[in-house]
Design an enzyme around this catalytic site. Structure first.
Site, PDB file in Angstrom:
ATOM      1  N   ASP A 167      86.384  26.636  30.156  1.00  0.00           N
ATOM      2  CA  ASP A 167      87.102  27.217  31.283  1.00  0.00           C
ATOM      3  C   ASP A 167      86.772  26.330  32.490  1.00  0.00           C
ATOM      4  OD1 ASP A 167      88.565  28.725  33.017  1.00  0.00           O
ATOM      5  OD2 ASP A 167      87.670  30.642  32.466  1.00  0.00           O
TER       6      ASP A 167
HETATM    7  C1  BGC Z   1      90.389  30.953  34.602  1.00  0.00           C
HETATM    8  C2  BGC Z   1      91.241  30.490  33.437  1.00  0.00           C
HETATM    9  C3  BGC Z   1      92.267  29.510  33.936  1.00  0.00           C
HETATM   10  C4  BGC Z   1      91.543  28.359  34.602  1.00  0.00           C
HETATM   11  C5  BGC Z   1      92.481  27.290  35.136  1.00  0.00           C
HETATM   12  C6  BGC Z   1      89.814  29.800  35.391  1.00  0.00           C
HETATM   13  O1  BGC Z   1      89.225  30.256  36.577  1.00  0.00           O
HETATM   14  O2  BGC Z   1      89.337  31.759  34.116  1.00  0.00           O
HETATM   15  O3  BGC Z   1      91.863  31.585  32.826  1.00  0.00           O
HETATM   16  O4  BGC Z   1      93.066  29.083  32.871  1.00  0.00           O
HETATM   17  O5  BGC Z   1      90.801  28.850  35.708  1.00  0.00           O
HETATM   18  O6  BGC Z   1      93.199  27.752  36.232  1.00  0.00           O
END
Ligand code: BGC
Length: 833
Positions: free
Chosen positions: A233
């Site tokens: 993530d």
């Molecule tokens: C979120 C993800 C997301 C990623 C990119 C993170 O903060 O948890 O779900 O895909 O950011 O934006």
């Protein structure tokens, strides 16, 4: 997946530094290219219910605008359709929009389990039930990937709360881990075949998910046969080398090469086998290979067609919760209709955070109702969002209602209530909305409540209002869909994918959610959602699977075969409708004495029927319908014996049942002590009275001692600690914390709740992420300087930070004059037009 010979050849020609360079992003959204060997950069973007391709400044919080894209209903909404075919179609459309923008990886679907209704990202997830979550996610993944665009099943795993999501240690016993939290992912992976999986920020039983070998290597790859790429993530890397070893190939976003160099150093020092790096590089090359079609540039998107699909998806997902007095649907005979409630004109149709889509257009229910032929005599907002008192709005709404024969009252959770990074504080609707509802009900005019929001709320007015329709977060076409349902142009077929408790205190994890320091113990174990409420026989507002229709369905002739059950469903009403047939498995007469839920969803199907029409519906039993995850065998085992196979319209509206004798395959029967453990050891778990299980009993279930749930005190903060831990510290640490908190309060005062939410992100950030997420602006030396400042050595720290900053500038200047040895990363330039 096997990579082709060209790619293998390319990999064999890469230097160690080049291989390592591919293991992290070039920027916020793109991987690095290796032009010399023909490896292109690919783009990853959010998200789960619409493309969020950013044209300008990039972020993962939904702060900066993205290109217009169709905003479909969020996962919590689509889940109400229980319709895998619909999910496939939405997935196809999402994939097509991604492909048209040359996006190779769409970061969704999200399928964490809704353990507690207050979890801030519930609107992005499907259900409290893993079978429903997994099947819907799998269908969406197949749809997305049919365009040559990779889906990313996220957040793997046990991302149960937003509070401290980057550091919290989610403690789960082995049965609950597999039966509840991993089962949806297992189904999504084995039935959907995602080309990527995104690891979650949190720890699972003591180890960060992105470096958890048990999760990523043993379970995901070995047991489930996942052959794709695991991506962190955003900013979720902890120890780069440990992550790589566990199976996490790609770190996003860019770290300006810092962690690439850590990989190189580890190989050179003999601490990392280069073969591990090769395997991860192959996974990246395979992903590049699989998504060639997306990069080739697909045809343009027919946004009108996608809007129609968004409307249809919302129609299929609207849930009619209550219509006791038959007030709905409204028609010419309904008389004067007053539309009240801010959400009618300014719909709430998606949640905040990284999934935020810039919609191509938005239908409001108000304009759709005004165009519907109903006699709409007026509209009043009635209340202000965020519970801001407004006497004027209240008075005007009451006056309008007095002139009407029926009131359509649009209530809901506002934008600040549901957002990534923040858990909700309570389960109530705003006080001004509840007060207005009471007042309108007291007028004696029929009141139909239309709800917006991505998660359950307490509904104290149920039974007092005439009907309740739940639109959830219905996407850009939701307004039209809701108007169609209210007027009977569409017959609601949505069924709740989660339980609505009577009150928050009824939820088994309510006393401790969300945990605010080191650990979050999932003490309720397997008793999540309806599994708990049914176990303890607790009344609920609306059970899992509940939803009404404008027609009636009769069930007959249930036959439970060895692998599937068959039932005949007849539409006995006046209008066409869709029925969701739910199959539950109940260990006949045993669940009470066993560590098991009384009944669990074992399969489901939707069937569309014209008035008077019948259909025989065959539903196969889910792979683990009669199994438990046996912690003594660390594997699934069958719980043999007599079962009742139930068919019903909700977990509490069982219409028919048939007996089934289940035998375990040779050597695959569950250990009886797992099913019926010694009552002296787990007395509360056997009864489902999980809130009263003490530490010793929970430890007995867990099979180990509980780690400390509090943050350690009295020691200096480290890179892995989060900024929130600086609270109350003397000197710069406390000041930093205080300033961030203060900025949140100021932003709230200024009426900027979404921006204020972002201060939670800041406080939840581990110190290491300040460096990782800065794209190289803050390096490790500066970070260490900052930590000295935070830990009471302000001057020494400030000196160190300044020196590191100057050194970085010198290096940058030198690099600009030197020839590059590695092809520089490619940044995709996005044409905003
Ligand atoms: C979120 C993800 C997301 C990623 C990119 C993170 O903060 O948890 O779900 O895909 O950011 O934006």
């Amino acid at each position: 997946m096997q990579i082709d010979d060209d790619r293998r050849r390319a990999r064999s020609q890469m230097t160690l530094a080049e291989k390592a360079s591919l293991m992290s992003g070039a920027n916020f959204w793109n991987t690095k290219a290796l032009g010399r060997l023909g490896v292109p950069s690919i783009m990853l973007t959010d998200g789960p219910h619409g493309l969020r391709k950013q044209g300008g400044a990039a972020d993962h919080l939904g702060l900066n605008a993205s290109l217009p894209a169709t905003c479909f209903p969020t996962a919590a909404t689509l889940a109400n359709s229980w319709d895998t075919d619909l999910l496939r179609q939405v997935g196809e459309a999402l994939g097509a929009e991604a492909a048209a923008e040359s996006v190779s990886v769409l970061l969704g679907p999200g399928l964490n389990i809704k353990r507690n209704p207050l979890a801030g990202r519930n609107f992005e997830y499907f259900s409290e039930d893993p079978l429903l979550s997994g099947r819907l996610a799998a269908a969406m993944i197949r749809g997305i990937q049919s365009n040559g665009v990779a889906a990313s099943a996220k957040h793997f795993a046990v991302n149960s709360q937003e509070t401290h999501r980057m550091s919290i240690d989610e403690i789960v016993d082995e049965r609950a881990l597999h039966e509840i939290y991993l089962e949806g992912f297992r189904i999504a992976v084995t039935e959907g075949g995602p080309w990527t999986v995104m690891s979650s920020y949190n720890k699972v039983n003591g180890t960060y998910a992105n470096e958890n070998r048990e999760l990523l290597e043993a379970i995901l790859r070995r047991h489930w046969g996942f052959d794709g790429l695991v991506v962190t993530d955003w900013g979720g890397n902890h120890d780069r080398v440990a992550g790589l070893v566990a199976g996490n190939a790609l770190e996003m976003p860019s770290t300006d090469g810092v962690t690439d160099r850590e990989i190189v150093a580890a190989v050179e020092a003999g601490a990392l086998d280069e073969a591990v790096l090769d395997a991860r590089v192959d996974e990246l090359l395979a992903l590049v290979e699989r998504t060639t079609a997306a990069r080739a540039g697909a045809p343009g998107v027919d946004h009108d067609r996608h809007h129609e699909l968004a409307v249809e998806a919302a129609r299929r997902s609207v849930v009619l919760l209550d219509n006791a007095r038959g007030t709905l649907p409204l028609g010419p005979r309904s008389g004067r209709v007053a539309v009240i409630g801010d959400f009618a004109a300014a719909p709430r149709y998606q949640g905040a955070g990284s999934s935020l889509v810039n919609p191509t257009r938005v239908d409001s229910a108000l304009s759709a109702l005004q165009a519907s032929g109903l006699d709409v005599v007026g509209y009043e907002p009635g209340f202000a969002r965020r519970d801001v008192p407004s006497e004027r709005r209240r008075r005007r709404a009451v006056r309008l209602a007095q002139r009407a024969d029926v009131v359509l009252l649009f209530l809901g959770l506002d934008e600040s209530a549901e957002a990534e990074g923040v858990d909700r504080a309570h389960l109530r609707l705003a006080r001004n909305q509840l007060a207005l509802t009471r007042e309108l009900v007291s007028l004696g005019v029929p009141v139909v409540v239309v709800l917006s929001g991505g998660a359950p709320v307490e509904l104290p007015f149920a039974g007092h209002v005439d009907a309740i329709v739940h639109g959830y977060l219905a996407g850009q076409g939701g307004g039209r869909a809701i108007a169609d349902v209210l007027t009977g142009r569409a017959n609601p077929g949505g069924r709740l994918a989660e339980t609505y408790p009577l009150r928050y205190a009824d939820v088994p994890s309510s006393a401790t959610f969300a945990r605010t320091e080191a650990t979050s113990e999932h003490r309720e174990s397997i008793y999540v959602g309806y599994r708990y409420f049914d176990k303890v026989g607790m009344p609920v507002r609306y059970p899992f699977g509940h939803g009404l229709s404008y027609t009636e369905f009769a069930y007959a002739d249930l036959r439970a075969g060895r692998t599937s059950a068959e039932v005949t469903v007849t539409n006995t009403g006046e209008v066409a409708g869709v029925e969701t047939v739910q199959l539950y498995a109940e260990p006949a007469g045993r669940a009470e004495g066993e560590l098991r839920a009384p009944r669990e969803l074992a399969g489901f199907a939707t069937v569309a029927l014209e008035p008077g029409e019948s259909a025989t519906v065959t539903i196969g039993y889910a792979e683990h319908a009669f199994d438990v995850f046996d912690p003594t065998a660390h594997d699934w085992r069958t719980a043999p014996g007599r079962y009742a196979v139930l068919v019903g319209a909700s977990s509490r509206d069982i219409r028919l049942q048939a007996a089934l004798e289940v035998e375990a395959p040779a050597g695959r029967a569950a250990d009886p002590a797992v099913l019926a453990p010694d009552v002296a050891r787990l007395p509360h778990y056997l009864r489902g009275d999980v809130e009263h299980a003490g530490d010793a009993e929970y430890e007995a279930l867990l099979g180990r001692a509980l780690p400390p749930s509090a943050w350690p005190t009295g020691r200096p903060l480290t890179r892995d600690d989060i900024i929130a831990q600086a609270k109350g510290r003397r000197g710069f640490g406390g000041l930093l914390h205080g300033l961030i908190e203060l900025s949140g309060r100021v932003l709230l005062r200024l009426g900027k709740p979404l921006a204020a939410n972002n201060t939670h992100f800041a406080l939840d950030l581990p110190f290491r992420s300040i460096a990782r997420m800065s794209g190289g602006t803050v390096d490790d030396d500066m970070l260490d300087g900052l930590l000295l400042m935070v830990n009471g050595q302000f001057l020494r720290g400030a000196r160190r930070t300044a020196t590191a900053w100057l050194a970085q500038r010198r290096r940058a200047r030198a690099a600009r004059t030197a020839a590059p040895t590695v092809t520089p990363p490619t940044t995709t330039v996005i044409d905003k037009d």
